[in-house]
Design a protein around this motif. Sequence first.
Motif, mmCIF file in Angstrom:
data_model
loop_
_atom_site.group_PDB
_atom_site.id
_atom_site.type_symbol
_atom_site.label_atom_id
_atom_site.label_comp_id
_atom_site.label_asym_id
_atom_site.label_seq_id
_atom_site.Cartn_x
_atom_site.Cartn_y
_atom_site.Cartn_z
ATOM 1 N N LEU A 245 -42.720 25.048 3.046
ATOM 2 C CA LEU A 245 -41.301 24.870 3.284
ATOM 3 C C LEU A 245 -40.753 26.224 3.743
ATOM 4 C CD1 LEU A 245 -38.854 22.920 2.749
ATOM 5 C CD2 LEU A 245 -38.623 24.082 0.549
ATOM 6 N N PRO A 246 -39.877 26.248 4.777
ATOM 7 C CA PRO A 246 -39.320 27.545 5.168
ATOM 8 C C PRO A 246 -38.698 28.257 3.972
ATOM 9 C CG PRO A 246 -38.683 25.857 6.762
ATOM 10 C CD PRO A 246 -39.396 25.155 5.637
ATOM 11 N N GLY A 247 -38.831 29.567 3.971
ATOM 12 C CA GLY A 247 -38.186 30.362 2.923
ATOM 13 C C GLY A 247 -38.974 30.467 1.636
ATOM 14 N N VAL B 26 -36.248 20.773 10.444
ATOM 15 C CA VAL B 26 -36.097 20.638 11.892
ATOM 16 C C VAL B 26 -36.091 22.033 12.515
ATOM 17 C CG1 VAL B 26 -34.893 18.422 11.855
ATOM 18 C CG2 VAL B 26 -33.569 20.529 11.796
ATOM 19 N N PHE B 27 -36.515 22.094 13.773
ATOM 20 C CA PHE B 27 -36.674 23.378 14.459
ATOM 21 C C PHE B 27 -35.971 23.315 15.805
ATOM 22 C CE2 PHE B 27 -38.916 25.623 17.875
ATOM 23 C CZ PHE B 27 -39.055 26.910 17.376
ATOM 24 N N ALA B 28 -35.361 24.431 16.204
ATOM 25 C CA ALA B 28 -34.855 24.537 17.584
ATOM 26 C C ALA B 28 -35.097 25.950 18.092
ATOM 27 C CB ALA B 28 -33.367 24.208 17.644
ATOM 28 N N THR C 256 -47.441 39.914 9.248
ATOM 29 C CA THR C 256 -46.245 39.075 9.198
ATOM 30 C C THR C 256 -45.510 39.189 10.528
ATOM 31 O OG1 THR C 256 -44.809 40.838 8.327
ATOM 32 C CG2 THR C 256 -45.908 39.440 6.707
ATOM 33 N N ALA C 257 -44.682 38.173 10.822
ATOM 34 C CA ALA C 257 -43.761 38.252 11.963
ATOM 35 C C ALA C 257 -42.455 37.584 11.536
ATOM 36 C CB ALA C 257 -44.377 37.670 13.225
ATOM 37 N N ARG C 258 -41.647 37.172 12.521
ATOM 38 C CA ARG C 258 -40.273 36.801 12.201
ATOM 39 C C ARG C 258 -40.161 35.604 11.262
ATOM 40 N NH1 ARG C 258 -41.072 40.207 15.433
ATOM 41 N NH2 ARG C 258 -42.065 40.937 13.550
ATOM 42 N N GLU D 246 -47.738 31.653 21.523
ATOM 43 C CA GLU D 246 -46.590 31.482 22.415
ATOM 44 C C GLU D 246 -45.817 32.779 22.621
ATOM 45 O OE1 GLU D 246 -44.523 27.831 22.938
ATOM 46 O OE2 GLU D 246 -45.147 27.167 20.945
ATOM 47 N N THR D 247 -45.829 33.664 21.624
ATOM 48 C CA THR D 247 -44.985 34.854 21.727
ATOM 49 C C THR D 247 -45.730 36.078 22.279
ATOM 50 O OG1 THR D 247 -45.344 35.318 19.383
ATOM 51 C CG2 THR D 247 -43.348 34.131 19.960
ATOM 52 N N MET D 248 -47.046 36.089 22.245
ATOM 53 C CA MET D 248 -47.844 37.173 22.838
ATOM 54 C C MET D 248 -49.190 36.604 23.280
ATOM 55 S SD MET D 248 -47.042 40.329 20.293
ATOM 56 C CE MET D 248 -45.315 40.761 20.053
ATOM 57 N N PHE E 134 -34.035 29.332 20.263
ATOM 58 C CA PHE E 134 -32.688 29.934 20.365
ATOM 59 C C PHE E 134 -32.383 30.512 21.735
ATOM 60 C CE2 PHE E 134 -32.954 34.630 20.408
ATOM 61 C CZ PHE E 134 -34.310 34.815 20.247
ATOM 62 N N HIS E 135 -33.156 30.109 22.760
ATOM 63 C CA HIS E 135 -33.027 30.767 24.069
ATOM 64 C C HIS E 135 -31.850 30.290 24.914
ATOM 65 C CE1 HIS E 135 -37.092 32.159 23.215
ATOM 66 N NE2 HIS E 135 -37.521 30.912 23.144
ATOM 67 N N TRP E 136 -31.098 29.305 24.458
ATOM 68 C CA TRP E 136 -30.042 28.747 25.297
ATOM 69 C C TRP E 136 -28.659 28.941 24.678
ATOM 70 C CZ3 TRP E 136 -34.938 26.774 25.159
ATOM 71 C CH2 TRP E 136 -35.573 26.578 26.396
HETATM 72 N N1 LIG Z 1 -42.216 33.549 24.657
HETATM 73 C C1 LIG Z 1 -41.576 34.511 23.971
HETATM 74 N N2 LIG Z 1 -42.280 35.539 23.448
HETATM 75 C C2 LIG Z 1 -41.634 36.487 22.745
HETATM 76 C C3 LIG Z 1 -40.228 36.473 22.576
HETATM 77 C C4 LIG Z 1 -39.507 35.381 23.158
HETATM 78 O O1 LIG Z 1 -38.282 35.272 23.034
HETATM 79 N N3 LIG Z 1 -40.223 34.426 23.842
HETATM 80 N N4 LIG Z 1 -39.592 37.423 21.851
HETATM 81 C C5 LIG Z 1 -40.321 38.609 21.406
HETATM 82 C C6 LIG Z 1 -39.674 39.076 20.169
HETATM 83 S S1 LIG Z 1 -38.286 40.064 20.276
HETATM 84 C C7 LIG Z 1 -40.148 38.762 18.940
HETATM 85 S S2 LIG Z 1 -39.311 39.299 17.563
HETATM 86 C C8 LIG Z 1 -41.402 38.050 18.781
HETATM 87 C C9 LIG Z 1 -41.342 36.995 17.686
HETATM 88 O O2 LIG Z 1 -42.591 36.426 17.537
HETATM 89 P P1 LIG Z 1 -42.864 35.333 16.401
HETATM 90 O O3 LIG Z 1 -42.476 35.845 15.078
HETATM 91 O O4 LIG Z 1 -44.264 34.861 16.606
HETATM 92 O O5 LIG Z 1 -41.846 34.170 16.880
HETATM 93 P P2 LIG Z 1 -40.853 33.099 16.217
HETATM 94 O O6 LIG Z 1 -40.992 31.875 17.062
HETATM 95 O O7 LIG Z 1 -39.504 33.642 16.072
HETATM 96 O O8 LIG Z 1 -41.372 32.779 14.756
HETATM 97 C C10 LIG Z 1 -42.730 32.537 14.464
HETATM 98 C C11 LIG Z 1 -42.943 31.279 13.670
HETATM 99 O O9 LIG Z 1 -42.263 31.321 12.438
HETATM 100 C C12 LIG Z 1 -42.183 29.988 11.997
HETATM 101 N N5 LIG Z 1 -41.283 29.901 10.840
HETATM 102 C C13 LIG Z 1 -40.011 29.487 10.773
HETATM 103 N N6 LIG Z 1 -39.556 29.594 9.500
HETATM 104 C C14 LIG Z 1 -40.575 30.072 8.753
HETATM 105 C C15 LIG Z 1 -40.734 30.381 7.365
HETATM 106 O O10 LIG Z 1 -39.820 30.298 6.547
HETATM 107 N N7 LIG Z 1 -41.973 30.840 6.969
HETATM 108 C C16 LIG Z 1 -43.015 30.969 7.835
HETATM 109 N N8 LIG Z 1 -44.178 31.397 7.358
HETATM 110 N N9 LIG Z 1 -42.880 30.680 9.151
HETATM 111 C C17 LIG Z 1 -41.675 30.252 9.597
HETATM 112 C C18 LIG Z 1 -41.737 29.237 13.220
HETATM 113 O O11 LIG Z 1 -42.101 27.869 13.117
HETATM 114 C C19 LIG Z 1 -42.462 29.992 14.336
HETATM 115 O O12 LIG Z 1 -43.591 29.271 14.811
HETATM 116 O O13 LIG Z 1 -41.781 37.413 20.000
HETATM 117 C C20 LIG Z 1 -41.765 38.280 21.132
HETATM 118 N N10 LIG Z 1 -42.362 37.502 22.189
#
Ligand SMILES: Nc1nc2c(c(=O)[nH]1)N[C@H]1C(S)=C(S)[C@@H](COP(=O)(O)OP(=O)(O)OC[C@H]3O[C@@H](n4cnc5c(=O)[nH]c(N)nc54)[C@H](O)[C@@H]3O)O[C@H]1N2
Length: 715
Positions: free
Chosen positions: A228-230, A673-675, A304-306, A188-190, A677-679
């Motif tokens: 579990l998150p965290g 639960v998940f939400a 790793t990511a966010r 979803e993010t890339m 943050f885009h709004w």
């Molecule tokens: N469509 C879209 N794409 C984007 C962006 C956007 O806003 N929208 N933003 C861009 C930016 S700036 C960034 S930083 C990247 C972020 O890219 P990602 O890091 O892939 O995105 P997130 O959805 O923030 O988080 C990823 C996953 O972490 C999971 N997660 C939540 N808590 C935890 C936890 O405690 N442990 C683990 N292992 N997983 C957990 C969530 O369920 C989520 O599916 O995306 C980039 N691409």
Amino acid sequence: MTDGTRPATAAGRPPIEAATHCPYCALQCGMTLREADGEVAVLPRWFPTNQGGLCQKGWTAAELLDHPDRLTTALLRDPASGELRPASWDAALDRIVTGIRTIQASHGRDAVAVFGGGGLTNEKAYALGKFARVVLRTRHIDYNGRFCMSSAAAAGMRAFGVDRGLPFPLADLGTADTLLLVGANPAETMPPLVRWLTEQRRRGGRLIVVDPRVTATARQADLHLQPLPGTDLAVANALLHIALTEGFVDHSYVAGRTTGFDEVRRAVAEWWPARAEALSGVSVADLETTARALGGAGRAIILTARGAEQHAKGVDTVTGYVNLALALGLPGRPGSGYGCLTGQGNGQGGREHGQKADQLPGYRRIDNPADREHVATVWGVPADDLPGPGVPAYRLLDSLGTPDGPKALLVFGSNPVVSAPRAARIEGRLRDLDLLVVVDFLRSETAALADVVLPTAQWAEEDGTMTNLEGRVLRRRALREPPPGVRTDLELLAALATALEQGAVSPSTVDRKPTIPPEPQVVFEELRAASAGGLADYAGISWERIDARAGAFWPCPDSDGPDTPRLFADRFPTPDGRARFHAVQHRPAAEEVCAAYPLHFTTGRVLAQYQSGTQTRRVPALRQAAPAAFVELHPDVADRLGVVDGELVRVLSRRGELVAPARLSPTIRPDTVFAPFHWGGAARANTVTNDAVDPISGMPEFKICAVRVEKAVAT
Ligand SMILES: Nc1nc2c(c(=O)[nH]1)N[C@H]1C(S)=C(S)[C@@H](COP(=O)(O)OP(=O)(O)OC[C@H]3O[C@@H](n4cnc5c(=O)[nH]c(N)nc54)[C@H](O)[C@@H]3O)O[C@H]1N2
Ligand SMILES: Nc1nc2c(c(=O)[nH]1)N[C@H]1C(S)=C(S)[C@@H](COP(=O)(O)OP(=O)(O)OC[C@H]3O[C@@H](n4cnc5c(=O)[nH]c(N)nc54)[C@H](O)[C@@H]3O)O[C@H]1N2
Ligand code: SF4
Ligand SMILES: [Mo]
């Protein structure tokens, strides 16, 4: 203003094209913009990262260029009505310059602060840092990358002596025998990155995803760990525990290329898998399968990511995975390693050129005398005149308008009213400022609070460079001029610098070059000199060199020498050339669940919306695909609340509440639960999030806090 003024276009002329990159995320997909009869179309363009692919955000990115909401004049808050009103450029500039002078005269230089963004080009990020240190001479500058990359960056610096998101080209993902994604949802993010995951599995590789939700990425995995998150750090330590007991540790690599392993070995000794299972919910069998898949692989990559990083223990969590990678001998081995998926378009470059509170260009440190001397020489100022380090983003935002905090803030490329943790509190701080200046091309929620809004150019209207998630520097190319009356960020900074310096410069310096040149290529040449010899060395990278190939990877110190697609082959950029292990221990989230707030709340992204949504919420196709916020929860939780799919729920934390429709998902953990943050407004996830931060990186704990969910309307 929002009068729909269209820029002068090439109506009737032959089509014009620009080979450029998407304005959104760090994948920086290649695209060609074509303008014919005033209409701009996006065409996918092959680039090594996207191979011709684009996601829906990229396809629709040009729709904002002529959008009726586009800002085309300055706005000034009218003291009588309290409304933002169109104003002349001179009136807006005068208000800003007078405000800054008055505030600095009575409260000192640090009373004016700057907030930047990881979407700004390298040239703009560099100019913004220089503007803060040389023109305003304030120590207070930081940026939204603190909310994004800071934990992985700090862990990378600590272990490897350098922070480059991926220390290898993205294409390496396709050749990994085992790929572990921790807290990343690239489907979803890339989305175009998924082609590398598909390629990896086509070659027989294994994909393992660690995420509390069954995401689009997790669905493609051979194995999905659903902690579990965290609790990712407990998982990492258990994986290393198993690697040790089962003999997967590469002892000759550990002995020859690293320091500090003994302490880590002792620390993970107590992380027997059953203990990690009890904390995280990931079974011992799955932990063992994962450790064996990594340890037994010829080529293995851990990313790793966010999800793993946006925690008050984000730096230690990333360190846990870096320790695992080092113990398995991955970093520097061909097709293997640890990496972090950088997020924003220029998330990488944005953190190298001096927008960070503690940093100067070239990834130099503002508290290091030799680093200060080098940059001060390039800038033509005495090193003693450069301010010291400021404070990380959340601390900065939380100090605004307080007795000891800044009284003025200039925002370039961020919308903290929606994206900062504990956002209602930050919104209050912004309201307490004497002067809030927001530079944007749309009226974001933060711009709506400003005293002065300056309209700026968009990506398709300016040249510059971006550094993608691989550390590859690439070129953004202008297709057309900005609308009449609209200036680029660099032109705005240059004009502000000139106005602020008038009368403040001594006669001997009057003839010198402008502090902030408005031309991006001139700024880039200065950036090269300022970064020379630094960790992120761009000295050998010219725009021509980028144009001649598919970009250039830093470090690249010489014009005639090679660039560096892969780091760490022979040594790490630490004083002794070795990578450094650090023993790290799991600790609970800053806020634990309790009887009053029994559920874990986590946040993230959906495909069709970007960040605080200022841009993508205005694109019809994206609004249709993802029209509103939602709260993802397990049907068992919904049953207890008497809520059906689509019904409004309230998510309450100690900070505040959000209201959005429930989205029932049998696959999410029932304790979480998940939400997204885009709004903003009532559905703002960040009203609920916790403002605890990581002690090393300053990263807020966006990914976990304690909440209660209620049905929003009584039946
Ligand atoms: N469509 C879209 N794409 C984007 C962006 C956007 O806003 N929208 N933003 C861009 C930016 S700036 C960034 S930083 C990247 C972020 O890219 P990602 O890091 O892939 O995105 P997130 O959805 O923030 O988080 C990823 C996953 O972490 C999971 N997660 C939540 N808590 C935890 C936890 O405690 N442990 C683990 N292992 N997983 C957990 C969530 O369920 C989520 O599916 O995306 C980039 N691409
Ligand atoms: N709860 C929760 N909160 C989060 C996150 C999360 O996962 N959960 N993720 C965090 C992360 S990783 C990030 S990166 C942040 C991002 O959040 P923000 O910092 O708010 O980033 P954007 O929404 O991209 O805001 C960019 C703003 O700048 C404008 N803009 C775009 N390009 C330019 C430009 O070149 N110049 C100027 N002057 N303006 C421009 C846009 O119109 C927009 O209004 O959110 C963080 N907040
Ligand atoms: S994946 Fe990122 S860079 Fe590529 S088109 Fe989508 S938003 Fe743009
Ligand atoms: Mo981000």
